[in-house]
Design a protein around this motif. Structure first.
Motif, short mmCIF file in Angstrom:
data_model
loop_
_atom_site.label_atom_id
_atom_site.label_comp_id
_atom_site.label_asym_id
_atom_site.label_seq_id
_atom_site.Cartn_x
_atom_site.Cartn_y
_atom_site.Cartn_z
N TYR A 132 0.80 -1.21 0.00
CA TYR A 132 0.00 0.00 0.00
C TYR A 132 0.84 1.27 0.00
O TYR A 132 0.30 2.37 -0.10
CB TYR A 132 -0.95 0.02 1.20
N SER A 133 2.16 1.14 0.13
CA SER A 133 3.02 2.31 0.02
C SER A 133 3.28 2.67 -1.44
O SER A 133 3.80 3.74 -1.75
CB SER A 133 4.36 2.06 0.72
N GLU A 134 2.91 1.75 -2.34
CA GLU A 134 3.09 2.00 -3.76
C GLU A 134 1.95 2.87 -4.29
O GLU A 134 0.90 2.99 -3.68
CB GLU A 134 3.12 0.67 -4.53
N SER A 135 2.17 3.43 -5.44
CA SER A 135 1.16 4.29 -6.03
C SER A 135 0.15 3.54 -6.88
O SER A 135 -0.76 4.13 -7.45
CB SER A 135 1.84 5.35 -6.91
N GLY A 136 0.33 2.20 -6.93
CA GLY A 136 -0.56 1.43 -7.78
C GLY A 136 -0.10 1.50 -9.22
O GLY A 136 1.09 1.67 -9.50
N TYR A 160 -4.33 4.38 -10.41
CA TYR A 160 -5.25 3.74 -9.47
C TYR A 160 -4.48 3.31 -8.21
O TYR A 160 -3.34 2.88 -8.28
CB TYR A 160 -5.90 2.50 -10.09
N SER A 161 -5.13 3.42 -7.06
CA SER A 161 -4.51 2.96 -5.82
C SER A 161 -4.58 1.44 -5.75
O SER A 161 -5.45 0.82 -6.39
CB SER A 161 -5.25 3.55 -4.62
N PRO A 162 -3.70 0.80 -4.95
CA PRO A 162 -3.78 -0.66 -4.80
C PRO A 162 -5.14 -1.12 -4.28
O PRO A 162 -5.67 -2.14 -4.73
CB PRO A 162 -2.65 -0.96 -3.78
N GLU A 163 -5.71 -0.37 -3.31
CA GLU A 163 -7.01 -0.76 -2.78
C GLU A 163 -8.08 -0.76 -3.86
O GLU A 163 -8.92 -1.67 -3.92
CB GLU A 163 -7.44 0.19 -1.64
N GLU A 164 -8.03 0.23 -4.74
CA GLU A 164 -9.03 0.30 -5.82
C GLU A 164 -8.85 -0.85 -6.79
O GLU A 164 -9.82 -1.46 -7.24
CB GLU A 164 -8.92 1.64 -6.54
#
Length: 247
Positions: free
Chosen positions: A41-45, A49-53
């Protein structure tokens, strides 16, 4: 008495141990965790898009190709091997001292180490199914294809049997989790910040003798723990294994 001796002693005294684990259980196997400075989750995806999304049910339905692009590169670690945490827990289960492993992980390393009583709250990358016909597939089947894996039966999309954001946990797994915690005499919580709900809420059902919390950083449950260990969980478990072997 040092903390390792204390934990080792409680393990020997107990007969219905339950281990509740998170991503930190597998970091020493080379699988990144989620919420640390080096975590997923420290990555920008990807592509804004975010990792959560990207790991949500909605995103999987809308953008399956991008979902699999992220999923393959960030969540699949087919060559990872169990570490001392997985091995000790498998040994305790084999001896009849550990009654269940409750894990938030989806990597299958507990089973790879030999554990059988594993409750996977968030599913497993090793189970996959066609969303059209329900036919099941292994991780190897998914890895054998590029892009969006398709069912050879009806060409439907194959999806991993993991709980994505926006989805509910399996009711049978919840019931077995609550039952295991209610019958346990020792609860070892390891490698989790206890911030993911509803999973983290289940530990309230433990009514046994001792709660041990093993995590690198503080958690909201620290005040309820009988023993807190912040050293790397794999190193602690290996020390306990060595002490048990030398008896």
């Amino acid at each position: 008495m040092d903390k390792v001796d204390q934990l080792a002693g409680w393990i020997e005294q107990s007969q219905r141990i339950v281990f509740f684990g998170g991503a930190g259980t597998s970091t020493e196997s080379g699988i990144p965790d989620f919420r640390s400075a080096q975590g997923l989750y420290s990555e920008s995806g990807q592509r804004g898009y975010s990792p959560e999304e990207m790991l949500s049910h909605r995103f999987f339905q809308r953008e399956p190709e991008l979902f699999y692009e992220f999923y393959r590169t960030r969540l699949l670690h087919p060559d990872a091997q169990p570490n001392s945490v997985h091995h000790l827990l498998a040994e305790l289960e084999h001896e009849g001292k550990l009654s269940a492993i409750i894990t938030q992980n989806i990597d299958g390393l507990h089973q790879k180490a030999g554990s059988r009583h594993v409750l996977e709250l968030h599913g497993s990358v090793h189970r996959n199914y066609c969303i059209s016909c329900g036919h099941t597939y292994s991780l190897d089947d998914v890895l054998a294809q590029e892009g969006i894996p398709r069912c050879p039966v009806d060409h439907g999309i194959i999806r991993p049997d993991v709980v994505l954001y926006g989805e509910s946990l399996d009711s049978d797994v919840i019931g077995n989790t609550v039952a295991a915690l209610g019958e346990a005499d020792l609860l070892i919580i390891g490698g989790t910040s206890l911030t993911v709900y509803p999973a983290a809420s289940f530990i309230q059902y433990f009514r046994g003798n001792y709660t041990v919390l093993m995590n690198a950083s503080a958690t909201a449950h620290d005040r309820h723990a009988d023993l807190i260990i912040t050293e790397p969980i794999g190193q602690i478990m290996e020390q306990i294994r060595q002490r048990r072997y030398s008896r």
